[in-house]
Design a protein around this motif. Structure first.
Motif, mmCIF file in Angstrom:
data_model
loop_
_atom_site.group_PDB
_atom_site.id
_atom_site.type_symbol
_atom_site.label_atom_id
_atom_site.label_comp_id
_atom_site.label_asym_id
_atom_site.label_seq_id
_atom_site.Cartn_x
_atom_site.Cartn_y
_atom_site.Cartn_z
ATOM 1 N N UNK A 67 23.892 21.695 -4.161
ATOM 2 C CA UNK A 67 22.977 22.727 -4.200
ATOM 3 C C UNK A 67 22.218 22.998 -5.379
ATOM 4 N N UNK A 68 21.152 23.469 -5.300
ATOM 5 C CA UNK A 68 20.249 23.961 -6.538
ATOM 6 C C UNK A 68 19.680 25.275 -6.261
ATOM 7 N N UNK A 69 20.405 25.946 -5.349
ATOM 8 C CA UNK A 69 20.031 27.256 -5.054
ATOM 9 C C UNK A 69 20.799 28.416 -5.523
ATOM 10 N N UNK A 70 20.185 29.012 -6.754
ATOM 11 C CA UNK A 70 20.992 29.963 -7.423
ATOM 12 C C UNK A 70 21.666 31.206 -6.513
ATOM 13 N N UNK A 71 21.020 31.500 -5.383
ATOM 14 C CA UNK A 71 21.701 32.355 -4.644
ATOM 15 C C UNK A 71 22.854 31.896 -3.987
ATOM 16 N N UNK A 72 23.514 30.727 -4.434
ATOM 17 C CA UNK A 72 24.670 30.518 -4.029
ATOM 18 C C UNK A 72 25.735 31.359 -4.738
ATOM 19 N N UNK A 73 25.465 31.795 -5.947
ATOM 20 C CA UNK A 73 26.124 32.626 -6.733
ATOM 21 C C UNK A 73 26.358 33.813 -6.132
ATOM 22 N N UNK A 74 25.951 34.334 -5.055
ATOM 23 C CA UNK A 74 26.265 35.719 -4.626
ATOM 24 C C UNK A 74 27.653 35.694 -4.142
ATOM 25 N N UNK A 75 28.426 36.750 -4.345
ATOM 26 C CA UNK A 75 29.826 37.105 -4.026
ATOM 27 C C UNK A 75 30.131 36.546 -2.690
ATOM 28 N N UNK A 76 29.208 36.640 -1.842
ATOM 29 C CA UNK A 76 29.624 36.423 -0.325
ATOM 30 C C UNK A 76 29.752 35.067 -0.272
ATOM 31 N N UNK A 77 28.649 34.437 -0.747
ATOM 32 C CA UNK A 77 28.494 32.743 -0.444
ATOM 33 C C UNK A 77 29.522 32.026 -1.444
ATOM 34 N N UNK A 78 29.931 32.635 -2.487
ATOM 35 C CA UNK A 78 30.883 31.892 -3.231
ATOM 36 C C UNK A 78 32.300 32.097 -2.665
ATOM 37 N N UNK A 79 32.484 33.051 -1.945
ATOM 38 C CA UNK A 79 33.853 32.991 -1.438
ATOM 39 C C UNK A 79 34.136 31.756 -0.087
ATOM 40 N N UNK A 80 32.787 31.047 -0.048
ATOM 41 C CA UNK A 80 33.005 29.908 1.001
ATOM 42 C C UNK A 80 33.689 28.809 0.313
ATOM 43 N N UNK A 81 33.808 28.869 -0.990
ATOM 44 C CA UNK A 81 34.159 27.473 -1.904
ATOM 45 C C UNK A 81 35.608 27.863 -2.324
ATOM 46 N N UNK A 82 36.166 26.733 -2.678
ATOM 47 C CA UNK A 82 37.314 26.552 -3.537
ATOM 48 C C UNK A 82 37.053 26.331 -4.927
ATOM 49 N N UNK A 83 36.029 25.882 -5.244
ATOM 50 C CA UNK A 83 35.921 25.430 -6.464
ATOM 51 C C UNK A 83 34.284 25.054 -6.597
ATOM 52 N N UNK A 84 33.737 25.248 -7.917
ATOM 53 C CA UNK A 84 32.460 24.833 -8.448
ATOM 54 C C UNK A 84 32.230 23.791 -9.239
ATOM 55 N N UNK A 85 31.656 23.016 -9.335
ATOM 56 C CA UNK A 85 31.159 21.936 -10.051
ATOM 57 C C UNK A 85 29.829 22.228 -10.683
ATOM 58 N N UNK A 86 29.689 22.278 -12.215
ATOM 59 C CA UNK A 86 28.219 22.493 -12.649
ATOM 60 C C UNK A 86 27.816 21.222 -13.350
ATOM 61 N N UNK A 87 26.952 20.640 -12.709
ATOM 62 C CA UNK A 87 26.563 19.345 -13.234
ATOM 63 C C UNK A 87 25.248 19.496 -13.980
ATOM 64 N N UNK A 88 25.583 19.279 -15.376
ATOM 65 C CA UNK A 88 24.383 19.296 -16.412
ATOM 66 C C UNK A 88 23.412 20.527 -16.176
ATOM 67 N N UNK A 89 23.930 21.444 -15.885
ATOM 68 C CA UNK A 89 23.128 22.851 -15.414
ATOM 69 C C UNK A 89 22.543 23.348 -17.015
ATOM 70 N N UNK A 90 21.718 22.826 -17.520
ATOM 71 C CA UNK A 90 21.286 23.386 -18.939
ATOM 72 C C UNK A 90 20.243 24.254 -18.641
ATOM 73 N N UNK A 91 20.402 25.444 -19.836
ATOM 74 C CA UNK A 91 19.323 26.418 -19.599
ATOM 75 C C UNK A 91 18.483 26.186 -20.823
ATOM 76 N N UNK A 92 17.370 27.005 -20.767
ATOM 77 C CA UNK A 92 16.438 26.843 -21.671
ATOM 78 C C UNK A 92 16.799 27.347 -23.027
ATOM 79 N N UNK A 93 16.351 27.025 -23.936
ATOM 80 C CA UNK A 93 16.788 27.307 -25.357
ATOM 81 C C UNK A 93 16.498 28.918 -25.744
#
Length: 323
Positions: A90-116
């Protein structure tokens, strides 16, 4: 005059120095996927009962690593071939809502670079989605950050790959969670990656002498100074050429470009740490998909997924506590 001439010549040479070790972009086609499928391990090395569900998050708002889609495919292949992980990309930032995160056992952040400017991926994306009040947007961004941190402390896993260390790079809480913040990297070059402790079960895939590949050698700051993690892989600082200091903040001159070169010691490129009831692992390799053609690295990735979902019993004592 002489100093100015040297300064000008050094900057003329910099592009050649930077590009000299850059590898060609690998086409993400069926042939490459089949190659990785053939190299990937058939099964996990540690006991695994039922498939674990992992969010593979690949949104970037800052620098775009060309390897992002390749990395996504690698982890999908590792999950399906081993039958140990259900990978939800996914690239949907709303995956990080508490209720949605509870569906997962783990998260992989794949080169999620932010702006400087803010170095905060959640802020970047929420700001792009909204024209509302900045204070409200930042409050929501900090809420998503807290959701991620709480997810781990309550028993979730977090695996960060390469540029993911910059996701919330100015956050002290995120730096403490990960074990470091990104400082800078010299140009791509041949990096001799070495094994910190060959007896550690998470590095069993590698030969004792480690491995060599072309990569960006990352240097770190903030929480990294505490060494509040168990290191797995490293490079010798003296072997890294074209070092420079404080890339994000320094106005470059001839003097500052070559300042603070590390002539000794080591810099870690992979480590683990427990956080509350959860597990965190950072893996810097790699900037290039060519590195994924190393079966040992693929095994290391699979072992890493098992670690962050709590399936690997191993030494987790932080090296900082040993000094």
């Amino acid at each position: 005059m002489c100093k100015k001439l040297l300064f000008a010549l050094s900057f003329l040479l910099l592009p050649k120095l930077t590009i000299g070790q850059d590898l060609a972009i690998v086409p993400l086609n069926e042939a490459w996927k089949e190659k990785i499928e053939g190299l990937a391990p058939y099964q996990t090395r540690f006991p695994s009962i039922s498939p674990k569900k992992i969010l593979l998050f690949s949104l970037h708002t800052g620098f775009e690593h060309w390897v992002i889609p390749h990395t996504e495919e690698v982890f999908k292949i590792l999950g399906s071939k081993s039958k140990a992980f259900e990978i939800i990309a996914s690239k949907d930032i709303h995956q990080f809502e508490k209720a949605t995160l509870s569906n997962y056992d783990a998260i992989i952040l794949n080169n999620t670079c932010s702006k400087p400017d803010h170095r905060h991926l959640f802020w970047d994306q929420l700001r792009a989605e909204s024209t509302g009040d900045s204070a409200v947007v930042m409050e929501k961004a900090q809420e998503l950050e807290s959701n991620l941190i709480e997810f781990v402390s309550r028993g979730g896993g977090l695996l960060l790959l390469h540029g993911a260390v910059t996701t919330l790079n100015n956050s002290a809480r995120f730096s403490a969670l990960v074990g470091a913040s990104f400082d800078y990297h010299p140009p791509q070059q041949q990096v001799e990656v070495k094994v910190e402790d060959p007896s550690h079960p998470l590095v069993a895939a590698f030969p004792k002498e480690g491995f060599s590949h072309v990569d960006e050698p990352y240097f770190y700051k903030n929480a990294y100074a505490n060494l509040n993690f168990t290191p797995l892989l490293y490079f010798d600082n003296a072997q890294i050429h074209s070092q420079r200091a404080n890339q994000e903040n320094t106005k470059y001159t001839l003097e500052t470009y070559f300042a603070k070169e590390l002539k000794s010691g080591k810099t870690y490129v992979a480590w683990i740490r427990p956080e509350g009831k959860g597990k965190v692992m950072y893996i810097s390799p790699s900037h290039n998909a060519q590195s994924f053609e190393n079966p040992a690295l693929l095994q290391f990735f699979l072992d890493g997924m098992q670690y962050v979902v709590g399936q690997v019993a191993c030494d987790e004592k932080p090296i900082g506590s040993k000094n």
